[in-house]
Structure formats: C-alpha cells, structure tokens
Design an enzyme around this catalytic site. Structure first.
Site, PDB file in Angstrom:
ATOM      1  CE  LYS A  22      -0.443  -5.057  14.472  1.00  0.00           C
ATOM      2  NZ  LYS A  22      -1.489  -5.013  13.440  1.00  0.00           N
ATOM      3  CB  CYS A 117     -12.306  -6.953  13.278  1.00  0.00           C
ATOM      4  SG  CYS A 117     -11.859  -5.237  13.198  1.00  0.00           S
ATOM      5  CG  ASP A 307      -3.797   1.853  14.717  1.00  0.00           C
ATOM      6  OD1 ASP A 307      -2.985   1.489  13.856  1.00  0.00           O
ATOM      7  OD2 ASP A 307      -5.025   1.646  14.625  1.00  0.00           O
ATOM      8  NE  ARG A 399      -4.126 -10.109  15.697  1.00  0.00           N
ATOM      9  CZ  ARG A 399      -4.999  -9.386  14.988  1.00  0.00           C
ATOM     10  NH1 ARG A 399      -6.212  -9.183  15.437  1.00  0.00           N
ATOM     11  NH2 ARG A 399      -4.653  -8.850  13.845  1.00  0.00           N
TER      12      ARG A 399
HETATM   13  C1  EPZ Z   1      -4.490  -0.348   8.657  1.00  0.00           C
HETATM   14  O1  EPZ Z   1      -5.686  -1.082   8.555  1.00  0.00           O
HETATM   15  C2  EPZ Z   1      -3.811  -0.833   9.933  1.00  0.00           C
HETATM   16  N1  EPZ Z   1      -3.499  -2.268   9.804  1.00  0.00           N
HETATM   17  C3  EPZ Z   1      -4.734  -0.588  11.125  1.00  0.00           C
HETATM   18  O2  EPZ Z   1      -4.042  -0.986  12.307  1.00  0.00           O
HETATM   19  C4  EPZ Z   1      -5.024   0.910  11.211  1.00  0.00           C
HETATM   20  O3  EPZ Z   1      -5.932   1.144  12.273  1.00  0.00           O
HETATM   21  C5  EPZ Z   1      -5.642   1.387   9.888  1.00  0.00           C
HETATM   22  O4  EPZ Z   1      -4.768   1.066   8.786  1.00  0.00           O
HETATM   23  C6  EPZ Z   1      -5.870   2.890   9.867  1.00  0.00           C
HETATM   24  O5  EPZ Z   1      -4.667   3.560  10.079  1.00  0.00           O
HETATM   25  C7  EPZ Z   1      -2.429  -2.628   9.073  1.00  0.00           C
HETATM   26  O6  EPZ Z   1      -1.727  -1.810   8.496  1.00  0.00           O
HETATM   27  C8  EPZ Z   1      -2.150  -4.107   8.997  1.00  0.00           C
HETATM   28  P1  EPZ Z   1      -7.823   1.249   6.223  1.00  0.00           P
HETATM   29  P2  EPZ Z   1      -6.535  -1.040   7.179  1.00  0.00           P
HETATM   30  O7  EPZ Z   1      -8.035   0.462   4.983  1.00  0.00           O
HETATM   31  O8  EPZ Z   1      -5.636  -0.832   6.037  1.00  0.00           O
HETATM   32  C9  EPZ Z   1     -12.378   1.924   5.126  1.00  0.00           C
HETATM   33  C10 EPZ Z   1      -3.755  -2.080  14.341  1.00  0.00           C
HETATM   34  O9  EPZ Z   1      -4.268  -1.804  15.421  1.00  0.00           O
HETATM   35  N2  EPZ Z   1     -12.137   1.086   3.945  1.00  0.00           N
HETATM   36  O10 EPZ Z   1      -6.845   2.369   6.203  1.00  0.00           O
HETATM   37  O11 EPZ Z   1      -7.430  -2.234   7.178  1.00  0.00           O
HETATM   38  C11 EPZ Z   1     -12.262   1.155   6.434  1.00  0.00           C
HETATM   39  O12 EPZ Z   1     -13.484   0.521   6.751  1.00  0.00           O
HETATM   40  C12 EPZ Z   1      -4.598  -2.051  13.090  1.00  0.00           C
HETATM   41  O13 EPZ Z   1      -2.554  -2.362  14.161  1.00  0.00           O
HETATM   42  C13 EPZ Z   1     -13.178   0.865   3.043  1.00  0.00           C
HETATM   43  O14 EPZ Z   1     -14.290   1.344   3.231  1.00  0.00           O
HETATM   44  O15 EPZ Z   1      -7.416   0.257   7.390  1.00  0.00           O
HETATM   45  C14 EPZ Z   1     -11.912   2.249   7.420  1.00  0.00           C
HETATM   46  O16 EPZ Z   1     -13.108   2.891   7.830  1.00  0.00           O
HETATM   47  C15 EPZ Z   1      -6.064  -1.863  13.412  1.00  0.00           C
HETATM   48  N3  EPZ Z   1     -12.948   0.093   1.946  1.00  0.00           N
HETATM   49  C16 EPZ Z   1     -11.064   3.230   6.596  1.00  0.00           C
HETATM   50  O17 EPZ Z   1     -11.345   2.900   5.219  1.00  0.00           O
HETATM   51  C17 EPZ Z   1     -11.712  -0.453   1.690  1.00  0.00           C
HETATM   52  O18 EPZ Z   1     -11.547  -1.138   0.649  1.00  0.00           O
HETATM   53  C18 EPZ Z   1      -9.554   3.112   6.819  1.00  0.00           C
HETATM   54  O19 EPZ Z   1      -9.251   1.749   6.746  1.00  0.00           O
HETATM   55  C19 EPZ Z   1     -10.666  -0.215   2.614  1.00  0.00           C
HETATM   56  C20 EPZ Z   1     -10.900   0.565   3.718  1.00  0.00           C
END
Ligand code: EPZ
Length: 420
Positions: A22, A117, A307, A399
């Site tokens: 996904k 979320c 995850d 999902r």
């Molecule tokens: C991706 O989410 C995945 N989703 C998530 O999978 C996964 O848990 C996550 O990466 C971490 O591996 C997809 O790829 C669609 P991040 P993402 O940006 O990109 C902070 C699932 O279960 N952050 O790597 O949204 C954020 O708050 C989902 O399939 C900022 O502060 O995660 C978090 O604490 C859930 N500012 C950390 O970075 C930003 O601009 C990592 O988030 C971006 C992120």
C-alpha cells in the site's frame, strides 16, 4: 459498520500470498501526475486506500483504465483542476502525496491540509518548507495548502529536520522536473521510497542514492510513461508472521521480499521462531512452542518499523517473560494497549514505552479498532484468546489489509465478517 468475529485458540498453519505494498502503491499512483503519458501500474493491492487515491486523481480529471486484475493505467494529461478536496483527504492522509508532483508538473496545487489521526498530529510542515526552498509560493489558509510556482521549481539542497517517508517522497517527485540538482539530506530510507525512485527512473527521472540518507535528483524537462509493478507489502508480510508466532504456528508467506524485513525477522528469531527465507518467500515455524518476550524500539528504516509495533505488542502479551516496547516515531501509537488489557493482557504504558508481562492466553472480548495497525494487533489478540473476540470499526483494517479474513481462514483461523 462491519465487525470481525474471531474464535481464538487455533495455531496458524499453511501458505498465503502477499499483496502489493500500500505505502508504495500510493506514491507511485501520485507520481503519474508528473507526465502526460499513460503509466501502467500492476500488483496493486485491493484496498480502500487504493480506491480512494483513484477517486482523488479522478476528481481532478485524471483518466484511469482499470484491468480485471486491478492493474491500472493512469493518464494525467486530461487533468482539469488542481484541487484535492478535504472530503477525500480526511479519509486518507497519503493524499498529501499529490502535492509535489502536481506542483512540479502543472505549477499549481491546492491540497486540503490532512488533519491529525489516531496515532498523532502528523504535521506536514517539512513537506511545505522543502517545496518553498525549491521556489514554490505556499500559503496555508482555510485548511488548504495552496502552492504555486512561476515556471519550473528550482533544485535545492534540503536538510530534513526529521526522517519523513512521504515528505521525502513528495520532494523527490517534485525534484524530478525541477531546474537543476536537488539533494535531500536525512532522507527516509524505507523500501517504499526506493520502489518509488525505481518507478520514477523508469519514467526518465535522474535519481541516485535512494535507500540511503542522501538522495540526489537532477531535474529533467519532462518524464514519459512506463509500466511498473509495485513491490510486495513488507508490513502485511510481518503482520502474518507475527500472528503465526503468537499462535505457535507454522506458515509460509510467498510473493514477498525477505530483505525488506530484516529487523522484524531478527526479533521473531529472538522470540523463538525458526525462520527460513528464499528469493521471494519466508517460512516461520514455532514448533508449537510459546513465544519468548522480546524488547524493541521502533525507528526509521532499517530499524524496527513503527507499523509493526502494535502487532509485536500482541505477541509479547502472550509470550514467556516480560518485554519493553518503545515507540519513537509517533506520539500516540498505543491505542491498542487499553483494548488488549480489557482482554486480560498485562500492559503498562509509561510515556512512549509499554511494559509487557506475558500471560499464557488472553480472554476474548468485544474491542474497537482505532487505526490500521492497531486493528491488526487486536485480531492477533483475538487469535490467541480463549472464546470469542468481536472487533468493531474494521473499516480501518480494510484500508490496509487485502482480504484479511480470507487469508487468515486459509491459515486455519476461525474468523468471519459480520456485515453491519
Ligand atoms: C508513512 O507515513 C507511512 N504512510 C506510515 O504508514 C508509517 O507509519 C510512517 O511513514 C512511518 O514509517 C505512508 O507511507 C502512506 P512520516 P508518513 O512523515 O510519511 C513527523 C500505515 O500504517 N513529521 O515518516 O505520514 C510525523 O509527525 C501508515 O500504513 C513532521 O513532524 O510518516 C512523525 O512523528 C501509518 N513533519 C514522523 O515525522 C512533517 O512534515 C514520521 O512521520 C512530516 C512528518
């Protein structure tokens, strides 16, 4: 709302096939916005999130042709508006992935700000700051990100304050059409980022360093179409392996990619699993033994993935001994803990750590899913419970897990869906 009814106590045994990832399919579908040619994507998983992304692209005018195996051909030359509406973005945060490609190819993009979320506030400030560094004008008003660029984006040397998967993906996609070179420091190294880079390269992008913490992109004038098959889902793979270990079973997962799960396989071996791997398969055998408790800390790839934290917590809940699980990526990813304690688990949360004292078995109860991976962990908890567990709000599951009850039934689980 559909529910899943699980009768615990059976050991998972048998073989299943793994679907496409996904979290690789979603950025690759967004990347089709970078070209006026057709892009054919295969091995897409049959998931709500994939349908949502198709709906999102469709509402902007992108043409899609869907084959009988759900392979999809997308063409964004028919795009007629650049707005990703809140009604869709609120159901899938990954909608933010259309921002970079749409801005880079069309010079404009209006994307609803994804809210938080269940697992955290999940800001997108790093996406926005990076695009501004590439010369975009970006305003956030009335809950929308409004981005424009006069002419091409400019290559830039970007230092990500935090490792962000979709942030890295958005910038990498935008950089493919920028004027000049973009260097992304502290880039995410996830296999899904690598898969996206390989697809972009097949479209004519000039990218190197993917899979390391420094990605270099030399912008080109335009990208062309391609055919691409999405990598297997490492999180789905790990979820079934962890479920098999928790139930003391013996399974083989096929059509997967073992080298993308090394941290998870290592922890499963520590839990007492006998693991064998081949080119595209993994087998796990617990030899009917109760798993041993394992401590772990989640972190960006190649460390243990956030995850799979909830799923491992479910395994530890019925393991021998006690374990400590620390979550360092998201600030609120323990929603499953309270539900598991209602099933007789002995879990105690202190800050970003959960302390687990394993018990022999849980006691089935009605529980409620809160997010995608927490839902999977509650299903595992149901599988290792005496009597029945009813998991409510399983739209979260649909999902991210393709045909989960069918695949678990194939492995001998007593599980069925109760339509609302
Ligand atoms: C991706 O989410 C995945 N989703 C998530 O999978 C996964 O848990 C996550 O990466 C971490 O591996 C997809 O790829 C669609 P991040 P993402 O940006 O990109 C902070 C699932 O279960 N952050 O790597 O949204 C954020 O708050 C989902 O399939 C900022 O502060 O995660 C978090 O604490 C859930 N500012 C950390 O970075 C930003 O601009 C990592 O988030 C971006 C992120």
């Amino acid at each position: 709302m559909d529910k899943l009814l699980i009768q615990g106590g059976t050991r998972l045994k048998g073989e299943i096939r793994i679907a496409g990832a996904k979290n690789s399919a979603l950025p690759i579908m967004a990347a089709t916005l970078l070209t006026d040619d057709y892009v054919k994507i295969s091995n897409l998983p049959h998931l709500y999130d994939i349908t949502t992304m198709l709906e999102l692209l469709g509402c902007m005018g992108v043409e899609s042709i869907i084959g009988d195996k759900l392979e999809v051909e997308l063409n964004s030359s028919t795009i007629n508006n650049f707005n990703a509406p809140y009604e869709l973005v609120k159901t899938m945060r990954a909608s933010i992935l259309v921002l970079g490609p749409m801005l880079a190819h069309f010079g404009q993009a209006e994307v609803a700000l994804p809210g938080g979320c269940a697992i955290g506030s999940r800001p997108v400030n790093l996406h926005i700051e990076s695009l501004k560094q590439m010369g975009a004008q970006v305003e956030v008003e009335n809950g929308y990100i409004k981005a424009t660029s006069k002419g091409r984006l400019k290559g830039a040397h970007i230092f990500m304050d935090l490792v962000t998967v979709t942030g890295t993906e958005n910038v990498m996609m935008a950089a493919t059409l920028a004027d000049g070179q973009t260097i992304i420091e502290n880039a995410a190294r996830e296999p899904e980022v690598v898969d996206l880079a390989c697809c972009l390269r097949a479209m004519g992008a000039d990218i190197s360093g993917e899979g390391t913490d420094t990605i270099v992109v030399n912008g080109v004038e335009k990208l062309h179409g391609c055919s691409y098959s999405v990598m297997p889902d490492r999180i789905e793979t790990g979820t079934y392996l962890i479920a098999a270990a928790a139930t003391r079973g013996r399974i083989k997962v096929k059509d997967t990619r073992p080298k993308t799960l090394e941290a998870v396989l290592s922890k499963l071996e520590q839990a007492g699993a006998q693991i064998e791997i081949g080119e595209d398969w993994i087998s796990l055998d617990m030899d009917d033994q109760r798993p041993k408790s394992v401590s772990l800390t989640t972190a960006p790839y190649p460390a243990f993935p956030t995850d799979m934290q909830a799923q491992f917590t479910a395994l530890n809940a019925v393991a021998k001994g006690s374990g400590v699980i620390t979550e360092t990526v998201f600030e609120n990813r323990f929603m499953h803990v309270h539900e598991m304690n209602r099933m007789g688990a002995q879990l105690k949360v202190e800050g970003n750590t959960v302390f687990v004292n394993g018990v022999k078995a849980l006691i089935g109860a009605p529980v409620m899913a809160t997010d995608l991976r927490a839902s999977a962990s509650l299903i595992i908890a149901g599988l290792v419970s005496e009597n029945e567990t009813m998991v409510d709000r399983i739209y979260h599951i649909d999902r991210g897990y393709e045909c989960i009850e069918e695949k678990l039934q194939l492995l001998g689980a007593k599980i069925r869906r109760l339509p609302s």
